[in-house]
Scaffold this motif. Sequence first.
Motif, PDB file in Angstrom:
ATOM      1  N   GLY A 124       0.794  -1.319  -0.011  1.00 34.41           N
ATOM      2  CA  GLY A 124       0.122   0.075  -0.133  1.00 34.41           C
ATOM      3  C   GLY A 124       0.853   1.276   0.068  1.00 34.41           C
ATOM      4  O   GLY A 124      -0.055   2.399   0.326  1.00 34.41           O
ATOM      5  N   VAL A 125       2.175   1.434  -0.223  1.00 37.90           N
ATOM      6  CA  VAL A 125       2.722   2.599  -0.094  1.00 37.90           C
ATOM      7  C   VAL A 125       3.163   2.946  -1.645  1.00 37.90           C
ATOM      8  O   VAL A 125       3.558   2.273  -2.458  1.00 37.90           O
ATOM      9  CB  VAL A 125       3.908   2.432   0.696  1.00 37.90           C
ATOM     10  CG1 VAL A 125       4.855   3.761   0.830  1.00 37.90           C
ATOM     11  CG2 VAL A 125       3.954   1.891   2.183  1.00 37.90           C
ATOM     12  N   MET A 126       2.631   4.111  -1.951  1.00 35.83           N
ATOM     13  CA  MET A 126       2.707   4.883  -3.086  1.00 35.83           C
ATOM     14  C   MET A 126       3.731   5.977  -3.001  1.00 35.83           C
ATOM     15  O   MET A 126       3.814   6.573  -1.719  1.00 35.83           O
ATOM     16  CB  MET A 126       1.566   5.296  -3.483  1.00 35.83           C
ATOM     17  CG  MET A 126       1.282   5.801  -5.048  1.00 35.83           C
ATOM     18  SD  MET A 126       1.752   4.788  -6.256  1.00 35.83           S
ATOM     19  CE  MET A 126       0.454   3.647  -6.355  1.00 35.83           C
ATOM     20  N   TYR A 127       4.630   6.369  -3.771  1.00 35.53           N
ATOM     21  CA  TYR A 127       5.353   7.553  -3.717  1.00 35.53           C
ATOM     22  C   TYR A 127       5.171   8.875  -4.712  1.00 35.53           C
ATOM     23  O   TYR A 127       5.028   8.876  -5.642  1.00 35.53           O
ATOM     24  CB  TYR A 127       6.983   7.175  -4.216  1.00 35.53           C
ATOM     25  CG  TYR A 127       7.418   5.934  -3.087  1.00 35.53           C
ATOM     26  CD1 TYR A 127       8.004   6.420  -1.897  1.00 35.53           C
ATOM     27  CD2 TYR A 127       6.978   4.616  -3.155  1.00 35.53           C
ATOM     28  CE1 TYR A 127       8.103   5.354  -0.895  1.00 35.53           C
ATOM     29  CE2 TYR A 127       7.515   3.609  -2.433  1.00 35.53           C
ATOM     30  CZ  TYR A 127       7.915   4.069  -1.075  1.00 35.53           C
ATOM     31  OH  TYR A 127       8.227   3.047  -0.358  1.00 35.53           O
ATOM     32  N   GLY A 128       5.164   9.963  -3.677  1.00 32.00           N
ATOM     33  CA  GLY A 128       4.540  11.230  -4.547  1.00 32.00           C
ATOM     34  C   GLY A 128       5.195  11.598  -5.758  1.00 32.00           C
ATOM     35  O   GLY A 128       4.642  12.143  -6.705  1.00 32.00           O
TER      36      GLY A 128
END
Lengths: 437, 96
Positions: A48-52
Amino acid sequence: MSTEKFDAIVVGAGPAGAAAAITMAQAGLSVVLLERGEYPGAKNVMGGVMYGRMVADVVPEFWKLDAPLERVVVEERVWITTEEGVVSLGYRNPRQAYHPDGCPNAFTVLRARWDRWFAARAEEAGAILVPQTVAEDVIWQDDRIVGVRTGREEGDLYADVVVIADGVNSFLAQRARLRDHPVAPHHLALAVKEVIGLPPEIIESRFNLEPGQGVTIELYGAVTDGMSGYGFLYTNRDSLSVGVGVLVSHLMRTRRTPYELLERLKQHPAVRPLLTGGEVLEYAAHAIPEGGYEAMPRLFGNGVLIAGDAAMMVNGLHREGSNLAMAAGRLAGETVIEAKRRGDFSARTLALYEAKLRESFVLQDLVKYRHLPELADRRPDLFRIYPHLVHDAVHEMLTVDGLPKRAKQRRIWQEITRRRRPLQLLRDLYEIWRAVR
Amino acid sequence: MRLEEKLYLLRWKHDRQSHIAITDPATCRDRCGKTWGRPCTTFCPARVYEWDPAEGRIVVYYENCVECTTCLVGCPYRVIDWRLPRGGFGIQYRYG
């Protein structure tokens, strides 16, 4: 049969495919974006981690739009677990959770929502999204790929370039002759997870957060039960994502079941209280390509490029993947734009894609950790031995029993060398250093 | 929580035809049984593969498949012929 020809066909509306489609459509190219699910994200699972930064590279200032961010990560924890205990390391700094321009560094997402939103940006830019459509094969003309065969009636589509972003265990990579062999079991992890619903206020009080802020926890050690991999616990707005991933080669050997592993993780004394009162909303499973640089397919051919999970673009040590996928998708898109300018879609021009990847963090990081997958497969014992040693050493130092600290240090060293002779210790350290340096 | 309860939470659009086939059941029965203990029956996160001792073959519950694709790689003899479900069919995650 439709004879309309597009500039590009993108297969797969995940982070890589959508980023490629957005980039090309924004430059005025005609783009078809194929998705086999009912909607983008229907088939997609991630911790679930997305990078801006990599999102903003294709959708500037996306954080000011209605993007379905769950929580901005303000704290990252690593838990080294034994059966009952945890040694916790963490970093928290809410102010530095954003880049200077206001872009969040990392945030949690639920992929069924996020991918739909992200793919809609491609549509907005002019790409044609075609869901519920499987790309079954590529169409060859001599030694060039000129389109894809979909599962639809009269479903042949033609384009100058096909961007393959159909995810882990890419079927098209083999059809396009970018990969000769199927992925090996030690180059694949299986992750299972649950989304567990909890009211936002409870999440915020349990994890010491303000509204909108989030925490990530990666759990190493006992939670993978002697297999290489790790568990995770991420906060969403009104749910938690909790899961565990381990190498398929180790699951084959140990014959452990992934869902029991997940139940065990949920029952860990440090995890259980965080989940109390939660309602399981969804169970999910997905394979993660962990083979790294050595297991990558060829990245381009005549009329074809490949990006994201389909191309093994995952940095397991840093739990990164979506960012590599988006960066690669964007660079694939830029390459196609350049190819169109030159009027040449052969491998000679498309080789530019690999050159761009080598200049970016994508291939530089994958090259840096190229020896890690082999070590992870060969030495699952590292995931068992060292968490215990660290745990016991910390326990000894924190136990106030009248024993002088120097004696405690001696006892710790004796215990370490009893379980791991100094020469073995040195060898382990050298192996780990060699794999991550 | 039991696996059955976990799977109960999921939403599929089921196809009438299976997207999974075992190409060589004898290999599961003999070679894999002896050497590997049929790991598909344990690593599959949705328990799609079950050993039927009476019939001496693997039974495939393709309706349970969540399309993780592990079996493509995890079958030691590569006798699982797993294909993508037709467009729009199969698992439809609501959270993912």
